[in-house]
Design an enzyme around this catalytic site. Structure first.
Site, PDB file in Angstrom:
ATOM      1  CD  GLU A 218       1.578   2.122   7.277  1.00 22.21           C
ATOM      2  OE1 GLU A 218       2.378   1.025   7.358  1.00 22.21           O
ATOM      3  OE2 GLU A 218       1.423   2.685   8.262  1.00 22.21           O
ATOM      4  CB  CYS A 256       3.941  -4.953   3.461  1.00 21.62           C
ATOM      5  SG  CYS A 256       2.731  -4.824   4.931  1.00 21.62           S
TER       6      CYS A 256
END
Length: 488
Positions: A218, A256
């Site tokens: 991720e 993110c």
């Protein structure tokens, strides 16, 4: 390596042996064990809200409301969802079997992978630690959680609290810095789950390859906002609030899935900037020494990195709002830049901070080519009411996800997979997708001893060739072929 890290490194092998032994005992496979651990996570959170608030304040300066929204609430939601669904997820699923194989039955049986290593990130150090753990537990695995050393208060909290609530022979927390991470990566795992940046992601993937260990990465990337023309003033107001909240709200842009830059037609740029300025003042204030509801930059290294982005003379010339820094408290004012050079680092690397470039285009349709010419982002946000344009975005761009007319909310949807594509990561989790990420779907086919298809065996002849041809082409003829092919 510190004394604490040295002791942890020595104990890694012993801890992993205990976890493997626990997994081999098969107790983590029972639904009772899985549910007990999920309830324990909920109790851990419920009992320690104040400790979590304090730890996030100490590590990142997060306001308790932001902490609950992005950390505590996420974990509670995920644990409750898994608790209510885990039995259904564990159940074998019926698989379709060709009629030619009658009588037989097929099913897909989820089974735990085994020993899981989870690397958590510092920007959401509670939710990005416990959310993957929930998935690994739901799937019946044993787990090592490595919190980020860049959020030491949260890391310490997890290391001290998890053994008091969860099965300490099946779930362990190992603290430490890069030396401990390297030691962990040298071990043999059944799955590695990593949340973080691309540089370390490459290291993780390289280490995993030595043991052929599957990984979920991720990562992140430069997530754009496409702001199409909105004629309704109320729509524009909502869009600007969501952009401001999505850029500076989650950990001061250190996320993110946070907004990296905005694409807008040049005739709307000045209006957007003025509206953003007003919204920033209302949300966060206007003096860098007295800003509220804004997390600080995680450490001096990241603060200096962001300062260096702004000190590029060509970039500095593009600042139209903000740019002030508070070095003592590691605070950077929400900053807006208009058309910084596209070859500057601020436009080639993920910003991960409270700096927002606005890139102007002659026509919003150009946004698709702009995005396609760059690495695939984790998410594309697009504010538009144009259904044709929406289809264009979906069919002509590639990203981990697309969100229309809002930001960040996809992370809260357990029914949708969360993950990247290409350089923004691979693999997916959340809800059932977390369970699947930490499971192996084992195919099971059962057949009786009768009838026997003699046409599948030598000696070969023309009839058997016809039989096999038709069997592959027309499954519904399987039964008919069966009776004719038994003895030929």
């Amino acid at each position: 390596m510190s004394t604490m890290e040295l002791e942890a490194a020595v104990g890694v092998g012993q801890s992993l042996d205990e976890l493997r032994q626990t997994f081999r005992s098969r107790r983590t496979r029972s639904v009772e064990w899985r549910k007990a651990q999920l309830r324990a996570i909920l109790k851990l959170i419920s009992d320690n809200e104040d400790h979590i608030f304090a730890a996030l304040q100490q590590d990142l300066g997060k306001h308790p409301v932001e902490t609950y929204r992005d950390e505590i609430g996420v974990v509670v939601k995920s644990a409750n969802h898994a608790l209510s669904c885990v039995e259904k997820w564990m159940a074998p699923k019926k698989g379709q079997v060709p009629l030619l194989l009658f009588p037989s039955k097929g099913e897909v049986l989820p089974e735990p992978l085994g020993l899981i290593l989870i690397f958590a990130s510092w920007n959401f150090p509670i939710s990005l630690a416990l959310d993957p753990v929930i998935g690994a537990i739901s799937a019946g695995n044993t787990v090592v959680l490595k919190p980020s050393e860049l959020a030491p208060a949260c890391s310490s909290f997890l290391a001290k609290s998890i053994p008091s609530y969860l099965d300490s022979k099946a779930i362990k927390v190992i603290e430490g810095g890069p030396a401990i991470s390297e030691k962990l990566l040298q071990q043999k795992w059944d799955k590695i789950f990593f949340t973080g940046g691309r540089r370390v992601g490459r290291i993780v993937m390289s280490a995993a390859a030595k043991h052929l260990t599957p990984v979920t990465l991720e990562l992140g990337g430069k997530c754009p906002v496409i702001l199409d023309s909105l004629s309704d003033p109320s729509d524009i107001k909502v869009a600007v609030k969501r952009i401001a909240g999505g850029k500076w709200g989650p950990c001061s842009g250190q996320a993110c899935i946070g907004i990296d830059y905005v694409l807008v037609e040049d005739n709307f740029a000045s209006t957007l900037i003025e509206l953003l300025k007003k919204t920033i003042k209302r949300f966060y204030g206007e003096n860098v020494k007295n800003l509220k509801n804004l997390s600080r930059i995680v450490n001096r290294q990241h603060f200096d990195r962001l300062r260096n982005l702004l000190e590029d003379p060509k970039v500095a010339a593009s600042i139209v709002h903000g740019g002030s820094l508070d070095e003592n408290n590691l605070i950077i004012e929400p900053t807006i830049l208009l058309d910084p050079p596209l070859d500057a680092e601020i436009m080639t690397e993920e910003i991960f901070g409270p700096l927002l470039p606005i890139i102007t285009l002659n026509n919003i349709q150009e946004s698709i080519e702009f995005i396609d010419s760059r690495p695939k982002p984790l998410v594309i946000y697009a504010f538009t009411k144009d259904e044709t344009f929406k289809k264009q975005i979906l069919t002509e761009t590639s990203s981990g996800s697309v969100v229309f007319n809002d930001v960040l909310i996809q992370f809260l949807c357990d029914s949708l997979p969360f993950g990247g594509v290409g350089p923004s990561g691979f693999g997916r989790y959340h809800g059932k997708y977390s369970f699947d990420t930490f499971s192996h779907e084992k195919a099971v086919l059962q057949r009786s001893f009768f009838p026997e298809l003699e046409a599948r065996y030598p000696p070969w002849n023309d009839f058997k060739m016809q039989f096999i041809r038709l069997g592959y082409r027309f499954n519904y003829l399987g039964l008919l072929l069966l009776f004719f092919g038994l003895k030929r």
